[in-house]
Design an enzyme around this catalytic site. Structure first.
Site, PDB file in Angstrom:
ATOM      1  CD  GLU A   1      20.426  54.277  40.872  1.00  0.00           C
ATOM      2  OE1 GLU A   1      21.033  54.892  39.966  1.00  0.00           O
ATOM      3  OE2 GLU A   1      19.265  53.834  40.738  1.00  0.00           O
TER       4      GLU A   1
HETATM    5  C1  HEC Z   1      21.710  50.250  41.976  1.00  0.00           C
HETATM    6  C2  HEC Z   1      21.056  49.886  40.751  1.00  0.00           C
HETATM    7  C3  HEC Z   1      21.387  50.648  39.479  1.00  0.00           C
HETATM    8  C4  HEC Z   1      22.632  50.896  38.955  1.00  0.00           C
HETATM    9  C5  HEC Z   1      23.989  50.570  39.559  1.00  0.00           C
HETATM   10  C6  HEC Z   1      22.405  51.540  37.682  1.00  0.00           C
HETATM   11  N1  HEC Z   1      21.068  51.668  37.453  1.00  0.00           N
HETATM   12 FE1  HEC Z   1      20.204  52.386  35.782  1.00  0.00          FE
HETATM   13  N2  HEC Z   1      18.436  52.413  36.698  1.00  0.00           N
HETATM   14  C7  HEC Z   1      18.169  51.886  37.940  1.00  0.00           C
HETATM   15  C8  HEC Z   1      16.840  52.266  38.365  1.00  0.00           C
HETATM   16  C9  HEC Z   1      16.163  51.886  39.669  1.00  0.00           C
HETATM   17  C10 HEC Z   1      16.309  53.071  37.329  1.00  0.00           C
HETATM   18  C11 HEC Z   1      14.966  53.789  37.323  1.00  0.00           C
HETATM   19  C12 HEC Z   1      15.117  55.006  38.208  1.00  0.00           C
HETATM   20  C13 HEC Z   1      14.065  56.061  37.999  1.00  0.00           C
HETATM   21  O1  HEC Z   1      13.361  56.024  37.004  1.00  0.00           O
HETATM   22  O2  HEC Z   1      13.981  56.965  38.828  1.00  0.00           O
HETATM   23  C14 HEC Z   1      17.336  53.111  36.277  1.00  0.00           C
HETATM   24  C15 HEC Z   1      17.170  53.725  35.040  1.00  0.00           C
HETATM   25  C16 HEC Z   1      18.077  53.606  34.001  1.00  0.00           C
HETATM   26  C17 HEC Z   1      17.825  53.963  32.622  1.00  0.00           C
HETATM   27  C18 HEC Z   1      16.542  54.545  32.061  1.00  0.00           C
HETATM   28  C19 HEC Z   1      15.791  53.562  31.214  1.00  0.00           C
HETATM   29  C20 HEC Z   1      14.415  54.044  30.895  1.00  0.00           C
HETATM   30  O3  HEC Z   1      13.725  53.382  30.113  1.00  0.00           O
HETATM   31  O4  HEC Z   1      13.970  55.072  31.424  1.00  0.00           O
HETATM   32  C21 HEC Z   1      18.983  53.704  31.919  1.00  0.00           C
HETATM   33  C22 HEC Z   1      19.224  53.926  30.434  1.00  0.00           C
HETATM   34  C23 HEC Z   1      19.957  53.223  32.881  1.00  0.00           C
HETATM   35  N3  HEC Z   1      19.360  53.152  34.119  1.00  0.00           N
HETATM   36  C24 HEC Z   1      21.289  52.947  32.607  1.00  0.00           C
HETATM   37  C25 HEC Z   1      22.250  52.760  33.598  1.00  0.00           C
HETATM   38  C26 HEC Z   1      23.685  52.859  33.392  1.00  0.00           C
HETATM   39  C27 HEC Z   1      24.363  53.186  32.075  1.00  0.00           C
HETATM   40  C28 HEC Z   1      24.279  52.602  34.595  1.00  0.00           C
HETATM   41  C29 HEC Z   1      25.761  52.639  34.930  1.00  0.00           C
HETATM   42  C30 HEC Z   1      26.430  53.926  34.763  1.00  0.00           C
HETATM   43  C31 HEC Z   1      23.212  52.328  35.530  1.00  0.00           C
HETATM   44  N4  HEC Z   1      21.998  52.479  34.909  1.00  0.00           N
HETATM   45  C32 HEC Z   1      23.412  51.955  36.848  1.00  0.00           C
HETATM   46  C33 HEC Z   1      19.037  51.125  38.691  1.00  0.00           C
HETATM   47  C34 HEC Z   1      20.416  51.153  38.526  1.00  0.00           C
END
Ligand code: HEC
Ligand code: HEC
Length: 352
Positions: free
Chosen positions: A143
């Site tokens: 990520e």
């Molecule tokens: C490269 C893409 C990417 C980036 C950059 C990223 N995310 Fe995500 N995020 C995802 C993905 C894909 C998932 C689901 C992963 C899993 O469930 O294993 C996720 C899951 C989440 C969730 C969970 C939501 C739920 O309903 O379960 C949250 C909250 C979240 N991210 C916030 C953030 C925050 C805050 C940042 C920055 C610090 C961030 N993400 C950076 C791709 C990204």
């Protein structure tokens, strides 16, 4: 039964008068609304407080900057907003996201909107809350691909961040820490709520807010059993369930190598178990499922009915449910893109 003689004495006329009088009240007490109020909840206007992490204006401002700052990634190219776009329902509209060095993740990015109301974060619930979650993607190699210490060094190398952290965490001599990065982002995320969806307005008593199709869809959603898993304020986000309770969906929906919660708990019964996703704003966040494999709500609802309930819904039942799901789109957060503190000559440089 002391009331019985009275009723008899007043007779039919009184009975009809009572009915007429109570007619407006009876409409307000729509049995479907009473039932829906027990199962679901209204998205509030203001964010609730996070435990042990008071919400201050300074912390929200800092969290907003960090959310949008790509310099929190090793390549200085990826921010939270790259995969959770505020303007796209808090998701990225892709089957799976592209992260560090163009690597594809295995799962679909869920929305960050209203995520505070989920009892755990990620598809497999591996993070307890928003704070724990926020630390994950920054250091995830596919990520944002940075280490904790490098993320801290990066922000310490941008002079404008020191006063912002100082204001958000007053009294701490060395406020730029990984823990505080997580805290500030979590507080900002807690403000990303989407109140006033047609469904919420209807729950609050506005009969006209739901179309007849959406109303029928809500009734089917409850009667068919969708609400046994998708309930609470987020219409989901409160429990885990196998994807394929009654019948395993095809491998295109359930890729065999992603075992879901099994990897978190090492418990056989958790094989292919996933968090029941919230359905708020779901019309904005295609594609669906952890695999991002269904590109329309019609398709997602058809798969759900078959795999989770063993039912084949009629075309009109499906389109009514989709009309109900459309009514879950709330007022999207208006976020002003922050001016970020500039890098200087000594700021650590991007690494590819
Ligand atoms: C490269 C893409 C990417 C980036 C950059 C990223 N995310 Fe995500 N995020 C995802 C993905 C894909 C998932 C689901 C992963 C899993 O469930 O294993 C996720 C899951 C989440 C969730 C969970 C939501 C739920 O309903 O379960 C949250 C909250 C979240 N991210 C916030 C953030 C925050 C805050 C940042 C920055 C610090 C961030 N993400 C950076 C791709 C990204
Ligand atoms: C036994 C629990 C259960 C029942 C019943 C259930 N669901 Fe689900 N639902 C889930 C789980 C778990 C997922 C996540 C599947 C995955 O991707 O791994 C899900 C995913 C979804 C999604 C995709 C959301 C997204 O953001 O990707 C939609 C839409 C949905 N369900 C609607 C429904 C409807 C409509 C019904 C009734 C016909 C229903 N569900 C019945 C557990 C359930």
């Amino acid at each position: 039964m002391r009331l019985a003689p009275l009723t008899l004495a007043f007779g039919a006329a009184a009975f009809w008068a009572a009915l007429t009088l109570s007619a407006p009240a009876a409409r307000a007490d729509d049995p479907l609304r009473t039932q829906a109020k027990q199962l679901f909840g209204v998205i509030p206007e203001l964010a609730p407080e996070l435990a042990d992490n008071p919400k201050t204006a300074e912390k929200i401002d800092l969290g907003r900057m960090l959310y949008f700052d790509p310099r929190l990634s090793e390549s200085h190219n990826i921010s939270c907003n790259s995969c959770h776009l505020i303007g796209l329902g808090g998701a990225d509209g892709r089957a799976n996201s592209i992260g560090h060095n163009w690597q594809h993740g295995a799962r679909n990015a869920p929305t960050v909107f209203n995520a505070i109301f989920n009892t755990a974060q990620f598809w497999d619930g591996r993070a307890r809350d928003l704070k724990e979650q926020a630390g994950g993607p920054i250091v995830n190699p596919i990520e944002m691909g940075i280490t904790k210490s490098h993320a801290v060094a990066q922000l310490k190398g941008i002079p404008g961040y020191f006063p912002a952290f100082k204001a958000a965490f007053p009294g701490q001599p060395d406020p730029i820490t990984y823990d505080n990065i997580e805290r500030a982002i979590a507080v900002f995320e807690s403000t990303l709520l989407t109140p006033d969806a047609p469904f919420d307005l209807w729950l609050k008593g506005n009969d006209a807010a739901l179309s007849p199709a959406a109303r029928k869809g809500l009734a089917t959603f409850i009667d068919a059993g969708c609400a046994t898993c998708h309930n609470g304020i987020n219409i989901g986000g409160r429990m885990y369930a196998p994807f394929g309770v009654v019948e395993k969906p095809g491998w295109e929906y359930l890729p065999p190598n992603d075992h879901g919660r099994l990897a978190v708990t090492n418990t056989v019964s958790d094989d292919y178990v996933f968090k029941v996703p919230g359905l708020r704003n779901v019309a904005l966040t295609a594609p669906y499922f952890h695999s991002g494999s269904a590109w329309s709500l019609t398709q997602a609802v058809t798969v759900m009915a078959k795999s989770q309930l063993g039912r084949k819904l009629s075309d009109s039942e499906i389109s009514d449910i989709v009309a109900f799901l459309d009514s879950l789109t709330g007022r999207q957060p208006q976020v002003v893109f922050p001016i970020l503190p500039p890098s200087v000559a000594t700021t650590p440089q991007p690494v590819e």
